[in-house]
Design an enzyme around this catalytic site. Structure first.
Site, short mmCIF file in Angstrom:
data_model
loop_
_atom_site.label_atom_id
_atom_site.label_comp_id
_atom_site.label_asym_id
_atom_site.label_seq_id
_atom_site.Cartn_x
_atom_site.Cartn_y
_atom_site.Cartn_z
N ASP A 31 48.35 39.75 35.56
CA ASP A 31 46.95 40.01 35.59
C ASP A 31 46.38 39.24 34.35
OD1 ASP A 31 44.35 40.48 35.64
OD2 ASP A 31 44.47 42.56 36.13
N VAL B 236 52.05 24.65 33.14
CA VAL B 236 51.82 25.97 33.73
C VAL B 236 50.93 25.94 34.39
CG1 VAL B 236 50.85 28.35 32.58
CG2 VAL B 236 52.76 27.25 31.59
N LYS C 165 30.95 29.85 33.39
CA LYS C 165 31.16 28.20 33.74
C LYS C 165 30.53 27.32 32.49
CE LYS C 165 34.08 29.50 36.29
NZ LYS C 165 35.52 28.86 36.31
N TYR D 36 27.83 34.18 36.73
CA TYR D 36 28.94 33.31 37.10
C TYR D 36 28.76 31.98 36.30
CZ TYR D 36 31.80 30.02 39.58
OH TYR D 36 32.69 29.22 39.89
N1 NAP Z 1 36.17 27.26 45.21
C1 NAP Z 1 34.93 26.67 44.68
O1 NAP Z 1 33.79 26.26 45.39
C2 NAP Z 1 34.80 26.42 43.32
C3 NAP Z 1 33.72 25.61 42.77
C4 NAP Z 1 33.74 25.41 41.51
C5 NAP Z 1 34.62 26.07 40.46
N2 NAP Z 1 35.59 26.90 41.08
C6 NAP Z 1 36.62 27.61 40.09
O2 NAP Z 1 37.91 27.25 40.54
C7 NAP Z 1 38.73 28.33 39.88
C8 NAP Z 1 39.71 28.67 40.97
O3 NAP Z 1 38.98 29.18 42.09
P1 NAP Z 1 39.40 28.99 43.69
O4 NAP Z 1 38.32 28.26 44.40
O5 NAP Z 1 40.85 28.38 43.72
O6 NAP Z 1 39.20 30.59 43.88
P2 NAP Z 1 40.54 31.29 44.71
O7 NAP Z 1 41.13 30.90 45.95
O8 NAP Z 1 40.16 32.87 45.15
O9 NAP Z 1 41.86 31.57 43.78
C9 NAP Z 1 41.65 32.16 42.83
C10 NAP Z 1 42.97 32.20 41.84
O10 NAP Z 1 42.86 33.13 40.62
C11 NAP Z 1 43.95 34.13 40.74
N3 NAP Z 1 43.34 35.17 40.09
C12 NAP Z 1 42.21 35.80 40.26
N4 NAP Z 1 42.13 37.03 39.37
C13 NAP Z 1 43.18 36.92 38.47
C14 NAP Z 1 43.52 37.69 37.41
N5 NAP Z 1 43.04 38.82 37.11
N6 NAP Z 1 44.81 37.35 36.85
C15 NAP Z 1 45.59 36.23 37.33
N7 NAP Z 1 45.14 35.40 38.40
C16 NAP Z 1 44.00 35.83 39.19
C17 NAP Z 1 44.33 34.34 42.17
O11 NAP Z 1 45.35 34.93 42.52
P3 NAP Z 1 45.70 36.33 42.55
O12 NAP Z 1 44.76 37.20 43.31
O13 NAP Z 1 47.23 36.34 43.25
O14 NAP Z 1 45.77 37.02 41.15
C18 NAP Z 1 44.23 33.10 43.01
O15 NAP Z 1 45.15 32.45 42.60
C19 NAP Z 1 37.78 29.32 39.50
O16 NAP Z 1 37.73 29.53 38.16
C20 NAP Z 1 36.63 29.07 40.12
O17 NAP Z 1 35.46 29.51 39.38
C21 NAP Z 1 35.65 27.24 42.42
#
Ligand code: NAP
Length: 274
Positions: A71, A17, A165, A161
């Site tokens: 969601d 998943v 984390k 934020y």
């Molecule tokens: N990018 C970075 O620099 C970075 C660094 C460290 C950690 N992270 C962590 O990595 C994780 C993923 O981030 P990302 O960079 O991939 O961000 P992203 O590109 O914005 O993707 C976020 C994903 O989460 C989904 N999502 C958001 N709200 C949701 C909800 N209420 N229910 C179900 N799905 C939801 C979005 O899909 P939908 O909008 O279609 O729901 C999307 O698929 C996060 O936890 C973030 O804190 C990211």
């Protein structure tokens, strides 16, 4: 199947998943796992993007995909996800759905901050609570939790934020030890800046962001072997250099880092009218 990683299928297959699969890091995990031969349950809110990805993965790798629009901030949706996947032999959960905010907390909207805590923390806990027992019953499984390079110290201008984390990081470290005797591997993946939709949503300026594929590859290599993995050079560099400092010193350094990453031109109405 274009490539196989026997270890992943053997240890965590046949089904995984992936939450947050419509974009960014979750989508990169889905691609990596499908290329390794795992069948996938793809979860996020944007169903058309999930269906597009499912078609791509089925076509490229011959795996089966089930699309679950949900969601996940709603804990009832997490329970439904567990039900909907009850007929599948799921052995891996990648909890990548999440978002961030930045800027001074006094400028923030409380409902956005509480929604972030709900998705980044409570929903991840609920996902672990629903899938953990299933993995324990089959005596093998794995969970990937998305931490961050900001999870290890207070972080001015992304204080809340970073706190979400820190919650994820701490949860993963505890569950890693609790679940090891049950055959369930847990890892906290703590990347630095990654080029995804995250930065726009969080209003963060992220220079030299790494591709999301790096997170998926490095994290899956480390699952079952380490408690925490730090994909990306900035996360590694900060990890090594900050480790020698006391906690207050770490916060001082990260304060400087965050100044360059948080550029907010306008104060929101809440502040201006106060
Ligand atoms: N990018 C970075 O620099 C970075 C660094 C460290 C950690 N992270 C962590 O990595 C994780 C993923 O981030 P990302 O960079 O991939 O961000 P992203 O590109 O914005 O993707 C976020 C994903 O989460 C989904 N999502 C958001 N709200 C949701 C909800 N209420 N229910 C179900 N799905 C939801 C979005 O899909 P939908 O909008 O279609 O729901 C999307 O698929 C996060 O936890 C973030 O804190 C990211």
């Amino acid at each position: 199947m274009s490539s196989t990683d026997g270890r992943l299928v053997h240890r965590y297959g046949p089904w995984a998943v992936v939450t947050g699969a419509s974009d960014g890091i979750g989508r990169a995990f889905a691609r990596h796992l499908a290329a390794s031969g795992l069948n996938l349950v793809l979860v996020a809110r944007r169903e058309p993007l999930l269906r597009q990805l499912a078609a791509e993965l089925q076509g490229n790798h011959g795996v089966s995909c089930r699309v679950v629009p949900a969601d996940l901030a709603d804990l009832e949706a997490v329970r439904r996800l567990a039900d909907i996947t009850g007929d599948l032999d799921v052995g891996l959960l990648v909890a990548a759905a999440g978002f961030g905010t930045s800027g001074p907390l006094l400028d923030a909207e409380l409902d956005v901050e509480t929604a972030m805590a709900g998705l980044n923390c409570t929903s991840v806990l609920a996902q672990a609570w629903h899938f953990g027992p299933r993995f324990a019953r089959r005596g093998r499984g794995g969970m990937v939790f998305m931490s961050s390079l900001l999870a290890f110290h207070g972080t001015p201008r992304a204080a809340h934020y970073a706190a979400t984390k820190a919650y994820v990081q701490t949860l993963a470290e505890g569950l890693r030890v609790e679940w090891a005797p049950l055959g369930v591997d847990v890892i906290a993946s703590a990347p630095g800046p990654i080029a995804t939709g995250f930065s726009a949503r969080a209003n963060l300026q992220m220079a030299q962001a790494m591709p999301a594929e790096v997170v998926a590859r490095v994290t899956m290599q480390a699952l079952g072997r380490r408690t925490t993995v730090r994909p990306g050079w900035l996360s590694k560099l900060l990890g090594w250099s900050l480790a020698l400092l006391p906690r207050w010193g770490q916060v001082m350094v990260i304060t400087q880092v965050m100044k360059g990453m948080t550029v907010h031109q306008e104060r929101p109405a809440r502040q201006r009218s106060a």
